[in-house]
Design an enzyme around this catalytic site. Structure first.
Site, PDB file in Angstrom:
ATOM      1  N   ASN A  44       3.634  40.193  65.418  1.00  0.00           N
ATOM      2  CA  ASN A  44       4.631  40.391  64.358  1.00  0.00           C
ATOM      3  C   ASN A  44       5.222  41.777  64.582  1.00  0.00           C
ATOM      4  O   ASN A  44       4.591  42.777  64.278  1.00  0.00           O
ATOM      5  CB  ASN A  44       3.925  40.291  62.993  1.00  0.00           C
ATOM      6  CG  ASN A  44       4.833  40.659  61.838  1.00  0.00           C
ATOM      7  OD1 ASN A  44       6.044  40.774  61.992  1.00  0.00           O
ATOM      8  ND2 ASN A  44       4.231  40.856  60.669  1.00  0.00           N
ATOM      9  N   TRP A  45       6.409  41.791  65.161  1.00  0.00           N
ATOM     10  CA  TRP A  45       7.005  43.081  65.532  1.00  0.00           C
ATOM     11  C   TRP A  45       7.483  43.881  64.321  1.00  0.00           C
ATOM     12  O   TRP A  45       7.741  45.070  64.415  1.00  0.00           O
ATOM     13  CB  TRP A  45       8.178  42.862  66.498  1.00  0.00           C
ATOM     14  CG  TRP A  45       7.767  42.418  67.865  1.00  0.00           C
ATOM     15  CD1 TRP A  45       6.503  42.138  68.323  1.00  0.00           C
ATOM     16  CD2 TRP A  45       8.645  42.193  68.992  1.00  0.00           C
ATOM     17  NE1 TRP A  45       6.542  41.761  69.654  1.00  0.00           N
ATOM     18  CE2 TRP A  45       7.839  41.785  70.083  1.00  0.00           C
ATOM     19  CE3 TRP A  45      10.026  42.285  69.178  1.00  0.00           C
ATOM     20  CZ2 TRP A  45       8.377  41.481  71.343  1.00  0.00           C
ATOM     21  CZ3 TRP A  45      10.562  41.983  70.418  1.00  0.00           C
ATOM     22  CH2 TRP A  45       9.737  41.590  71.494  1.00  0.00           C
ATOM     23  N   LYS A  46       7.659  43.219  63.190  1.00  0.00           N
ATOM     24  CA  LYS A  46       8.190  43.869  61.973  1.00  0.00           C
ATOM     25  C   LYS A  46       9.545  44.509  62.276  1.00  0.00           C
ATOM     26  O   LYS A  46      10.277  44.012  63.139  1.00  0.00           O
ATOM     27  CB  LYS A  46       7.174  44.862  61.403  1.00  0.00           C
ATOM     28  CG  LYS A  46       5.794  44.211  61.208  1.00  0.00           C
ATOM     29  CD  LYS A  46       4.837  45.017  60.383  1.00  0.00           C
ATOM     30  CE  LYS A  46       3.513  44.281  60.267  1.00  0.00           C
ATOM     31  NZ  LYS A  46       2.544  44.967  59.423  1.00  0.00           N
TER      32      LYS A  46
ATOM     33  N   HIS B 282       4.501  36.987  54.233  1.00  0.00           N
ATOM     34  CA  HIS B 282       3.834  38.230  54.627  1.00  0.00           C
ATOM     35  C   HIS B 282       3.723  39.151  53.406  1.00  0.00           C
ATOM     36  O   HIS B 282       4.632  39.206  52.578  1.00  0.00           O
ATOM     37  CB  HIS B 282       4.609  38.923  55.756  1.00  0.00           C
ATOM     38  CG  HIS B 282       3.820  40.027  56.383  1.00  0.00           C
ATOM     39  ND1 HIS B 282       3.692  41.261  55.797  1.00  0.00           N
ATOM     40  CD2 HIS B 282       3.061  40.058  57.501  1.00  0.00           C
ATOM     41  CE1 HIS B 282       2.902  42.006  56.550  1.00  0.00           C
ATOM     42  NE2 HIS B 282       2.508  41.301  57.590  1.00  0.00           N
TER      43      HIS B 282
ATOM     44  N   GLU C 201       4.140  42.193  53.057  1.00  0.00           N
ATOM     45  CA  GLU C 201       5.245  43.150  52.903  1.00  0.00           C
ATOM     46  C   GLU C 201       6.446  42.488  52.234  1.00  0.00           C
ATOM     47  O   GLU C 201       7.158  43.118  51.445  1.00  0.00           O
ATOM     48  CB  GLU C 201       5.611  43.743  54.279  1.00  0.00           C
ATOM     49  CG  GLU C 201       4.512  44.693  54.763  1.00  0.00           C
ATOM     50  CD  GLU C 201       4.347  44.790  56.272  1.00  0.00           C
ATOM     51  OE1 GLU C 201       5.244  44.365  57.025  1.00  0.00           O
ATOM     52  OE2 GLU C 201       3.287  45.292  56.711  1.00  0.00           O
TER      53      GLU C 201
ATOM     54  N   GLU D 181      -4.556  37.785  55.831  1.00  0.00           N
ATOM     55  CA  GLU D 181      -4.329  39.210  56.089  1.00  0.00           C
ATOM     56  C   GLU D 181      -4.676  40.003  54.837  1.00  0.00           C
ATOM     57  O   GLU D 181      -3.843  40.137  53.929  1.00  0.00           O
ATOM     58  CB  GLU D 181      -2.852  39.447  56.449  1.00  0.00           C
ATOM     59  CG  GLU D 181      -2.410  38.689  57.679  1.00  0.00           C
ATOM     60  CD  GLU D 181      -1.189  39.333  58.320  1.00  0.00           C
ATOM     61  OE1 GLU D 181      -1.295  39.738  59.485  1.00  0.00           O
ATOM     62  OE2 GLU D 181      -0.147  39.455  57.654  1.00  0.00           O
TER      63      GLU D 181
ATOM     64  N   GLY E  75      -2.121  47.660  58.892  1.00  0.00           N
ATOM     65  CA  GLY E  75      -1.539  48.929  59.303  1.00  0.00           C
ATOM     66  C   GLY E  75      -2.341  50.139  58.858  1.00  0.00           C
ATOM     67  O   GLY E  75      -1.871  51.267  58.928  1.00  0.00           O
TER      68      GLY E  75
ATOM     69  N   SER F 277      -4.981  45.267  61.331  1.00  0.00           N
ATOM     70  CA  SER F 277      -5.575  46.245  62.252  1.00  0.00           C
ATOM     71  C   SER F 277      -6.426  45.605  63.347  1.00  0.00           C
ATOM     72  O   SER F 277      -7.450  46.157  63.760  1.00  0.00           O
ATOM     73  CB  SER F 277      -6.383  47.287  61.472  1.00  0.00           C
ATOM     74  OG  SER F 277      -5.535  47.986  60.582  1.00  0.00           O
TER      75      SER F 277
ATOM     76  N   GLY G 195       0.157  43.105  64.231  1.00  0.00           N
ATOM     77  CA  GLY G 195       1.314  43.952  63.968  1.00  0.00           C
ATOM     78  C   GLY G 195       1.414  45.059  65.003  1.00  0.00           C
ATOM     79  O   GLY G 195       1.921  44.865  66.110  1.00  0.00           O
ATOM     80  N   GLY G 196       0.913  46.233  64.656  1.00  0.00           N
ATOM     81  CA  GLY G 196       1.046  47.420  65.497  1.00  0.00           C
ATOM     82  C   GLY G 196       0.687  47.199  66.959  1.00  0.00           C
ATOM     83  O   GLY G 196       1.404  47.638  67.871  1.00  0.00           O
TER      84      GLY G 196
HETATM   85  P1  PGA Z   1      -1.305  45.353  61.731  1.00  0.00           P
HETATM   86  O1  PGA Z   1      -0.340  44.292  60.981  1.00  0.00           O
HETATM   87  O2  PGA Z   1      -1.901  44.599  62.907  1.00  0.00           O
HETATM   88  O3  PGA Z   1      -0.403  46.456  62.157  1.00  0.00           O
HETATM   89  O4  PGA Z   1      -2.353  45.750  60.751  1.00  0.00           O
HETATM   90  C1  PGA Z   1      -0.691  42.941  60.856  1.00  0.00           C
HETATM   91  C2  PGA Z   1       0.390  42.222  60.096  1.00  0.00           C
HETATM   92  O5  PGA Z   1       0.938  42.774  59.139  1.00  0.00           O
HETATM   93  O6  PGA Z   1       0.740  41.073  60.449  1.00  0.00           O
END
Ligand code: PGA
Length: 253
Positions: free
Chosen positions: A9-11, A96, A98, A168, A174, A214, A235-236
């Site tokens: 997930n590049w966000k 998600h 967010e 999640e 994150g 994470s 994500g990251g």
């Molecule tokens: P993260 O994000 O791996 O940076 O914690 C995961 C996500 O939000 O899908």
């Protein structure tokens, strides 16, 4: 056997050129060393059509990070499920945390999005998870159960076959703070039990449930070793080819 999946997930990261470069690098890495799982990258809308050309004919699937809750028309700035599909993407992330927290996406709105995504032939990576206060109050199962029921329980068993779930915990996204593999397993088993109650054992057995929060090369193997964890939503660590590949490789012996 249900699918093992590692999805990125590049966000809201990487400009178009950087995104194309990352997809190209990943394509080469996976051509040289084939994965033991399905691999998906979910990118900003503007990357989709170009990245679709990069990953076409490879093992890499492509998804969006969101889509509109309306079919089409005068919704300035929105991108419909049909438009996502027309880029060549096969997946969309919905729900998600967010989106829920910063853009006010309710269970009802997400239900509309899920229906439109499925109607347009997209597979949905549907995210669920509790915030820290909810876990501290011991309410994580209640919260996650309500998220499932609120957006997915009007679907048929047949439609559920196109849903991938991603647990999640919001406190792990994150933050560098991962759920332990036992915490992930407990929740994934609970989720599978809920899906079984609602849609039956066959659907529950077939539904891939990913862990997100994470996840990195150093902890992926431990998390993926749990019986109800079918992969990760990353994500990251999906923003660097070597890290993402390291997580994909966690499925290897
Ligand atoms: P993260 O994000 O791996 O940076 O914690 C995961 C996500 O939000 O899908």
């Amino acid at each position: 056997m249900r699918k093992k999946i590692v999805a990125g997930n590049w966000k809201m990261n990487l400009n178009l050129q950087e995104g194309v470069a990352l997809a190209t690098e990943l394509k080469a890495a996976l051509a040289a060393d084939a994965p033991n799982c399905d691999v998906v990258i979910c990118t900003p809308f503007i990357h989709l059509a170009t990245v679709a050309g990069v990953v076409e004919g490879t093992v890499i699937g492509l998804g969006a990070e969101n889509c509109a809750d309306k079919e089409k028309g005068a919704y300035t700035g929105e991108v419909s499920a049909a438009q996502v599909k027309s880029t060549g993407a096969q997946y969309v992330i919905l729900g998600h945390s967010e989106r829920r927290a910063y853009y006010g996406e309710t269970a009802e709105i997400l239900k509309e999005k899920v229906n439109l995504a499925l109607a347009n032939g997209l597979k949905v990576i549907f995210c669920i998870g509790e915030v820290l206060e909810e876990r501290e109050a011991g309410k994580q199962n209640e919260v996650v159960g309500a998220q499932l029921a609120g957006s997915l329980y009007d679907l048929t068993a047949e439609q559920m076959k196109n849903i991938i779930l991603a647990y999640e915990p919001v406190w792990a996204i994150g933050t560098g703070k991962t759920a332990t593999s036992d915490q992930a397993q407990d929740m994934h088993a609970f989720i599978r039990g809920e899906i079984c109650k609602k849609f039956g054992a066959e659907v529950a057995e077939q539904t891939s449930i990913l862990y997100g929060g994470s996840c990195k090369p150093s902890n992926a193997k431990d998390i993926f070793s749990k019986p109800d964890v079918d992969g990760g939503l990353i994500g990251g660590a999906a923003l660097k080819c070597a890290d993402f590949k390291g997580i994909i490789d966690a499925w290897k012996a």
